[in-house]
Design a protein around this motif. Structure first.
Motif, mmCIF file in Angstrom:
data_model
loop_
_atom_site.group_PDB
_atom_site.id
_atom_site.type_symbol
_atom_site.label_atom_id
_atom_site.label_comp_id
_atom_site.label_asym_id
_atom_site.label_seq_id
_atom_site.Cartn_x
_atom_site.Cartn_y
_atom_site.Cartn_z
ATOM 1 N N ASP A 178 32.663 5.475 -6.400
ATOM 2 C CA ASP A 178 31.808 6.591 -5.985
ATOM 3 C C ASP A 178 32.410 7.947 -6.324
ATOM 4 N N HIS A 179 33.600 7.957 -6.932
ATOM 5 C CA HIS A 179 34.288 9.222 -7.169
ATOM 6 C C HIS A 179 34.834 9.295 -8.589
ATOM 7 N N HIS A 209 32.331 14.585 -8.266
ATOM 8 C CA HIS A 209 32.332 13.662 -7.129
ATOM 9 C C HIS A 209 33.777 13.347 -6.713
ATOM 10 N N ALA A 210 34.573 14.386 -6.563
ATOM 11 C CA ALA A 210 35.984 14.194 -6.239
ATOM 12 C C ALA A 210 36.159 13.775 -4.783
ATOM 13 N N LEU A 211 37.216 13.045 -4.543
ATOM 14 C CA LEU A 211 37.607 12.632 -3.195
ATOM 15 C C LEU A 211 38.829 13.441 -2.783
#
Length: 219
Positions: free
Chosen positions: A47-48, A114-116
């Motif tokens: 997701d990232h 979409h960084a975590l």
């Protein structure tokens, strides 16, 4: 020459103290906080598209769950955080030399969306822009500091590595004109406010630069 007081938590406290002593400075060690790991759920790496790290503590205290995130390119604030990330097996593609805000702008410029973000419980970064999610992986808890311990720092140059440490010092220290402060950044000095006997800011957000700045006040 005035002594310098290292206020950051361990293990950074010992590392900074050793660097200061190697420069011939007299050191007082008084950690204001203790860092501990917290339980956390690791998001799905799929997701990232990147990992944002603003403190080496995220790597030191992240635990085994970090392993599943090693496939993500990492962006880190400062050489110490970048080194800790590389030592833990991460591919560090950018090392920022300012603060979290500047690093986030750099992530955006690199095209990450979409960084975590892995940080502390009291982090100052919120989801938005290139950061899709934030996760707390460690906590920094205030240690009890007796008034006498702060009073014994009078005349010293106090090293401030974070805005949170600056705010804690403000709450602990009366008669600010009896202390000098050296801050890691302008934001950290701003958090400390006015009224100190003297203040300076490191030329770069590194221990070496902070100690150089402190030495200029200690002479």
């Amino acid at each position: 020459m005035r002594p310098v007081a290292v206020l950051r938590p361990e293990p950074g406290n010992a590392a900074t103290a050793a660097r200061a002593e190697a420069l011939g400075l007299t050191v007082i060690r008084l950690p204001l906080f203790v860092v501990r790991a917290v339980a956390w759920h690791c998001p799905d790496p799929a997701d990232h598209d990147a990992l944002i790290l603003t403190s080496a503590n995220a790597v030191r205290f992240g635990g085994t769950a970090l392993a599943s995130l090693r496939g993500l390119p990492a962006l880190a604030v400062g050489a110490a955080t970048a080194t800790a990330a590389r030592d833990a097996g991460f591919d560090v593609v950018e090392t920022g030399d300012q603060d979290a805000v500047a690093l986030i702008a750099l992530a955006h410029a690199r095209g990450f969306s979409h960084a975590l973000y892995l940080g502390g419980r009291d982090r100052m970064v919120a989801p938005g822009g290139p950061i899709a999610a934030t996760v707390t992986v460690y906590a920094s808890d205030a240690l009890p500091i007796p008034a006498e311990a702060i009073q014994q720092l009078r005349g010293a140059v106090l090293l401030l590595h974070s805005a949170r440490a600056a705010r804690r010092l403000v709450a602990l220290a009366d008669e600010r004109h009896r202390y000098r402060i050296a801050a890691l950044s302008e934001a950290v000095r701003d958090a400390a406010g006015p009224g100190w006997d003297g203040s300076t800011v490191a030329a770069a957000p590194t221990d070496a630069a902070l100690l150089a700045a402190a030495r200029s006040l200690a002479d």
